[in-house]
Structure formats: C-alpha cells, structure tokens
Design a protein around this motif. Structure first.
Motif, PDB file in Angstrom:
ATOM      1  N   SER A  30      22.349  20.148  45.185  1.00  0.00           N
ATOM      2  CA  SER A  30      22.849  21.128  46.144  1.00  0.00           C
ATOM      3  C   SER A  30      23.810  22.070  45.442  1.00  0.00           C
ATOM      4  N   CYS A  31      23.888  23.299  45.935  1.00  0.00           N
ATOM      5  CA  CYS A  31      24.753  24.316  45.353  1.00  0.00           C
ATOM      6  C   CYS A  31      25.452  25.066  46.470  1.00  0.00           C
ATOM      7  N   SER A  32      26.761  25.234  46.356  1.00  0.00           N
ATOM      8  CA  SER A  32      27.509  26.006  47.351  1.00  0.00           C
ATOM      9  C   SER A  32      28.449  26.970  46.644  1.00  0.00           C
ATOM     10  N   PHE A  33      28.571  28.146  47.200  1.00  0.00           N
ATOM     11  CA  PHE A  33      29.439  29.176  46.626  1.00  0.00           C
ATOM     12  C   PHE A  33      30.880  28.923  47.048  1.00  0.00           C
ATOM     13  N   ILE A  34      31.808  29.035  46.104  1.00  0.00           N
ATOM     14  CA  ILE A  34      33.232  28.864  46.381  1.00  0.00           C
ATOM     15  C   ILE A  34      33.898  30.229  46.281  1.00  0.00           C
ATOM     16  N   PRO A  35      34.375  30.788  47.395  1.00  0.00           N
ATOM     17  CA  PRO A  35      35.030  32.105  47.349  1.00  0.00           C
ATOM     18  C   PRO A  35      36.202  32.101  46.378  1.00  0.00           C
ATOM     19  N   SER A  36      36.228  33.067  45.476  1.00  0.00           N
ATOM     20  CA  SER A  36      37.249  33.108  44.433  1.00  0.00           C
ATOM     21  C   SER A  36      37.218  34.478  43.781  1.00  0.00           C
ATOM     22  N   ARG A  37      38.203  34.723  42.897  1.00  0.00           N
ATOM     23  CA  ARG A  37      38.190  35.969  42.129  1.00  0.00           C
ATOM     24  C   ARG A  37      37.044  35.973  41.112  1.00  0.00           C
ATOM     25  N   ASN A  38      36.476  34.793  40.820  1.00  0.00           N
ATOM     26  CA  ASN A  38      35.299  34.673  39.963  1.00  0.00           C
ATOM     27  C   ASN A  38      34.104  34.270  40.816  1.00  0.00           C
ATOM     28  N   ARG A  39      32.939  34.193  40.181  1.00  0.00           N
ATOM     29  CA  ARG A  39      31.783  33.572  40.842  1.00  0.00           C
ATOM     30  C   ARG A  39      31.860  32.075  40.561  1.00  0.00           C
ATOM     31  N   ASN A  40      32.225  31.313  41.554  1.00  0.00           N
ATOM     32  CA  ASN A  40      32.359  29.867  41.392  1.00  0.00           C
ATOM     33  C   ASN A  40      31.335  29.150  42.260  1.00  0.00           C
ATOM     34  N   TYR A  41      30.701  28.136  41.687  1.00  0.00           N
ATOM     35  CA  TYR A  41      29.689  27.376  42.414  1.00  0.00           C
ATOM     36  C   TYR A  41      29.946  25.890  42.232  1.00  0.00           C
ATOM     37  N   ARG A  42      29.868  25.170  43.338  1.00  0.00           N
ATOM     38  CA  ARG A  42      29.977  23.713  43.281  1.00  0.00           C
ATOM     39  C   ARG A  42      28.579  23.125  43.276  1.00  0.00           C
ATOM     40  N   ILE A  43      28.309  22.300  42.288  1.00  0.00           N
ATOM     41  CA  ILE A  43      26.989  21.699  42.110  1.00  0.00           C
ATOM     42  C   ILE A  43      27.087  20.193  42.330  1.00  0.00           C
ATOM     43  N   SER A  44      26.202  19.651  43.144  1.00  0.00           N
ATOM     44  CA  SER A  44      26.142  18.201  43.349  1.00  0.00           C
ATOM     45  C   SER A  44      24.758  17.698  42.982  1.00  0.00           C
ATOM     46  N   CYS A  45      24.729  16.657  42.154  1.00  0.00           N
ATOM     47  CA  CYS A  45      23.470  16.019  41.772  1.00  0.00           C
ATOM     48  C   CYS A  45      23.593  14.515  41.980  1.00  0.00           C
ATOM     49  N   THR A  46      22.596  13.779  41.518  1.00  0.00           N
ATOM     50  CA  THR A  46      22.569  12.337  41.753  1.00  0.00           C
ATOM     51  C   THR A  46      23.800  11.636  41.224  1.00  0.00           C
ATOM     52  N   VAL A  52      30.813  25.587  38.350  1.00  0.00           N
ATOM     53  CA  VAL A  52      30.320  26.631  37.462  1.00  0.00           C
ATOM     54  C   VAL A  52      31.118  27.898  37.749  1.00  0.00           C
ATOM     55  N   LYS A  53      31.776  28.425  36.714  1.00  0.00           N
ATOM     56  CA  LYS A  53      32.619  29.612  36.870  1.00  0.00           C
ATOM     57  C   LYS A  53      32.047  30.754  36.027  1.00  0.00           C
ATOM     58  N   GLN A  54      31.882  31.907  36.647  1.00  0.00           N
ATOM     59  CA  GLN A  54      31.439  33.091  35.907  1.00  0.00           C
ATOM     60  C   GLN A  54      32.330  34.271  36.264  1.00  0.00           C
ATOM     61  N   ILE A  55      32.773  35.017  35.245  1.00  0.00           N
ATOM     62  CA  ILE A  55      33.592  36.201  35.478  1.00  0.00           C
ATOM     63  C   ILE A  55      32.761  37.233  36.220  1.00  0.00           C
ATOM     64  N   ARG A  56      33.347  37.839  37.232  1.00  0.00           N
ATOM     65  CA  ARG A  56      32.609  38.788  38.067  1.00  0.00           C
ATOM     66  C   ARG A  56      32.288  40.103  37.360  1.00  0.00           C
ATOM     67  N   GLN A  57      33.184  40.573  36.512  1.00  0.00           N
ATOM     68  CA  GLN A  57      32.995  41.875  35.903  1.00  0.00           C
ATOM     69  C   GLN A  57      33.527  41.859  34.479  1.00  0.00           C
ATOM     70  N   GLN A  58      33.170  42.914  33.736  1.00  0.00           N
ATOM     71  CA  GLN A  58      33.604  43.018  32.349  1.00  0.00           C
ATOM     72  C   GLN A  58      35.041  43.517  32.308  1.00  0.00           C
ATOM     73  N   ASP A  59      35.965  42.615  32.646  1.00  0.00           N
ATOM     74  CA  ASP A  59      37.386  42.913  32.638  1.00  0.00           C
ATOM     75  C   ASP A  59      38.000  42.184  31.436  1.00  0.00           C
ATOM     76  N   VAL A  60      38.670  42.938  30.560  1.00  0.00           N
ATOM     77  CA  VAL A  60      39.178  42.367  29.312  1.00  0.00           C
ATOM     78  C   VAL A  60      40.088  41.168  29.570  1.00  0.00           C
ATOM     79  N   GLU A  61      40.987  41.303  30.535  1.00  0.00           N
ATOM     80  CA  GLU A  61      41.929  40.228  30.819  1.00  0.00           C
ATOM     81  C   GLU A  61      41.228  38.986  31.342  1.00  0.00           C
ATOM     82  N   LYS A  62      40.235  39.177  32.225  1.00  0.00           N
ATOM     83  CA  LYS A  62      39.524  38.031  32.791  1.00  0.00           C
ATOM     84  C   LYS A  62      38.641  37.343  31.749  1.00  0.00           C
ATOM     85  N   VAL A  63      38.014  38.144  30.890  1.00  0.00           N
ATOM     86  CA  VAL A  63      37.205  37.565  29.822  1.00  0.00           C
ATOM     87  C   VAL A  63      38.090  36.762  28.883  1.00  0.00           C
ATOM     88  N   GLU A  64      39.249  37.314  28.550  1.00  0.00           N
ATOM     89  CA  GLU A  64      40.212  36.612  27.702  1.00  0.00           C
ATOM     90  C   GLU A  64      40.635  35.293  28.335  1.00  0.00           C
TER      91      GLU A  64
END
Length: 355
Positions: A30-46, A52-64
């Motif tokens: 199962s996968c659920s989106f977690i509202p955040s300043r990033n793209r965050n997803y909670r994954i559940s398996c057996t 899972v965290k992904q930076i939303r945009q090409q922002d130098v500070e966030k990438v750093e």
C-alpha cells in the motif's frame, strides 16, 4: 529524472530492489501520500514500512538538505564508530542523487513528543535522560570519525543562519510575512541586542557532528512489551558545529513552548507547567554533563552558553511564528525580550527561569 506519485512509486522501489514484486501482485503493498514540503510517501509491505522522500523542485537549498540527510543516515548505518547512534534513528535504505529521492525506514507506532505533550500535558518518564543519552552519543562518537575538513566534503560546515539576522535586509526576507520583516527591523534597531548576537556568534565552535534542529517534533517515542523506544528524525540541518547549539535547541524547545502557550506566566497552571519542564531540563543537563565528564567550572560555563544559544534559537522560533502574520503582537515582543534578557544577563535570567 522520474517524478514520483502514488501510481508509479512501486515501480521505482521494485527497480531499486527495495520491495518485492510479489508483494504488489499479492496485494500486500500500500502507498499513501504524506502532505509535506517534499513529496513524501508511506509504503507498507509484508515485512517492512518505508518512507520515500523526493524534493518537489530544483531548489538549491532543498537539494543540499536532502544530500546532507542522506550522508548522515548512511554514516549511522555503515560507519562502525557511529553505529551506536544508528540505534536512535530510522534505518537508511536508498538515496538517488539524480532523482533526489531518499528512502528510509518508516517508524510504525511512534508519536512525536509535541503530539504526546499536547494530548497528555506531560512527558514520558526519563525523557530528559533519554534525549541526553542520544545527544551525548551523537556528539561524542562523531568526534572519533569526523573532522571539520572531512565534514566539509559532505556537510554545509557553517554557522546557523539565524546568527546573521543582524545583517539581513528585511525587505529581502523571502518569507511571505510582513510581521517577519517587522521583527527583523526591531532586532536590528537595538544596538545592544545586535552586539550580544555578534558576541554569541563569535563563541560558536566547530568540533563535532550536530543535529542542528533539535525540537519536540523531531523526537519520536513508542511503547511496547520491550519498553520505551526513542528516535531522532529529520537530519536535514545536520552539520559539523557546536554541540551546545543542540543543547540550546533542547532548552528553548521547552521554554518557548511554555512562553508561547501561557500568556499569564504567573498563573498557578503556568507555574506548574514550568516546574515540570524545569525538572526535565535539570535531568537532561545532569545526565549529559555527567556523560561528558565536565568539571564544575565547565558544567556551569557550558550550561549558560547553551541557554544563550537557546535564546538565539528562540529568535528563530519567533521568526517562524510570524509566517502569515501582518504584524507582530505583544506576546512575540515579550518572548523577544526574554531572549534579550538571557543574552544580556544569562546567570540572573536563567536562574530565575529555573528556580
């Protein structure tokens, strides 16, 4: 670069051998989106849960920030000298620099201290001692692995940004906050305040790995048949710096919570709450300073310096509290006055707060 969403994140995880295809096919995924300043997803398996965290945009500070976080989690999981602190953080799973994706263990069943306190109006037993143990191992163990030169290849290696507030142009303050600009102008208009900030900035030392953003929401706790477990999360602001900055963050997280919450500071309820927090701070400092082996002189000097750093961190908390406000209110001015008092007369002010 792949942009993750709830429809394709499983394909990314399978490709990187982080989950088994059989779990998806069998319906054990199962996968659920977690509202955040990033793209965050909670994954559940057996047999595991992931975040899972992904930076939303090409922002130098966030990438750093996500690069710093990935380095720190890797160290805790792979470097022998740091494996003890690894017991107090989520497990590292994967980092993809191209797609700016970080995958960590998701901590099922944990609650942050802020949520716990707001619900029960108290803290778990030995909270101060537990946090002291975590921070001691972070500060002490990393001395055996990191030097400032080595850290400079992976971390920012600079003083916290709030130390530069005296030189910030209020009109260029990027947050959408007229109140924030007003707060900066107020600080800059007080020459003695600016002098204290500059003095404190000069006392900041670079000598160990620090978390950099110590506050209640970053400590998670869980209870089960094995007892209490505590974890420290959100390492985006980690750096090579002054361990007393972390201690000051711990002190201010309690004092600022009390100060923001209680407008009538001398009411019985307010004083009772402050007394409870005093006990936790005392327990924390006794444990931490004992582990560090401070002499009586070092213990006293570091205690008041940490509170002064805490006052600096509380200014940052005040600035964060102005977000979305048109102007600062009386309560913010009072808390700012408390910050000034701690810097101006640390022994007198801290002893009054802690008596």
């Amino acid at each position: 670069m792949i942009i993750l969403n709830t429809s394709n994140v499983h394909l990314y995880l399978i490709k990187n051998e982080l989950i088994a295809p059989e779990d998806v096919v069998a319906g054990n995924y199962s996968c659920s989106f977690i509202p955040s300043r990033n793209r965050n997803y909670r994954i559940s398996c057996t047999d595991q849960s992931l975040i899972v965290k992904q930076i939303r945009q090409q922002d130098v500070e966030k990438v750093e920030s996500i690069q710093v976080e990935s380095h720190v989690y890797k160290w805790f999981g792979q470097v022998d000298a740091l494996k003890h602190i690894g017991h107090f953080v989520p497990g590292f799973k994967h980092y993809d620099q191209t797609s700016r994706v970080l995958v960590l263990e998701y901590l099922d069943g944990y609650k942050d201290l802020d949520t716990y306190y707001n619900r029960y109006l108290k803290f778990p037993e030995n909270t101060g001692g537990e946090i002291a143990t975590i921070l001691f191992h972070l500060h002490q163990d990393s001395r055996h692995y990191l030097t400032r030169e080595v850290a400079g290849h992976y971390l920012r290696n600079r003083k916290p940004w709030i130390f530069h507030i005296a030189k910030v142009d209020p009109e260029n303050y990027t947050a959408d906050s007229p109140a924030g600009k007003e707060l900066i102008r107020l600080i800059q208009s007080q020459s003695v305040f600016v002098s204290h900030i500059n003095q404190l900035k000069s006392e900041y030392r670079f000598n160990t790995l620090i978390h950099g953003d110590i506050k209640w929401v970053n400590f998670l706790v869980k209870w089960d048949e094995g007892g209490e477990s505590m974890k420290l999360i959100d390492w985006e602001m980690a750096d090579y710096g002054d361990p007393l900055w972390d201690i000051g963050g711990f002190f201010q997280s309690y004092i600022s919570k009390w100060a923001f919450k209680n407008t009538q500071k001398d009411s019985p309820e307010s004083l009772a709450e402050l007394k409870s927090m005093q006990g936790i701070i005392d327990d924390f400092w006794h444990t931490y300073s004992t582990f560090q082996g401070y002499s009586p002189t070092e213990k006293s000097a570091n205690y008041y310096l940490a509170f002064r750093f805490g006052a600096m961190r509380m200014i940052q908390t005040c600035l964060e509290a102005t977000k979305g406000r048109d102007k600062i209110d009386v309560e913010l001015v009072r808390i700012l006055q408390l910050c000034f008092n701690v810097m101006d007369k640390p022994v007198e002010t801290v002893n009054l707060l802690m008596s």
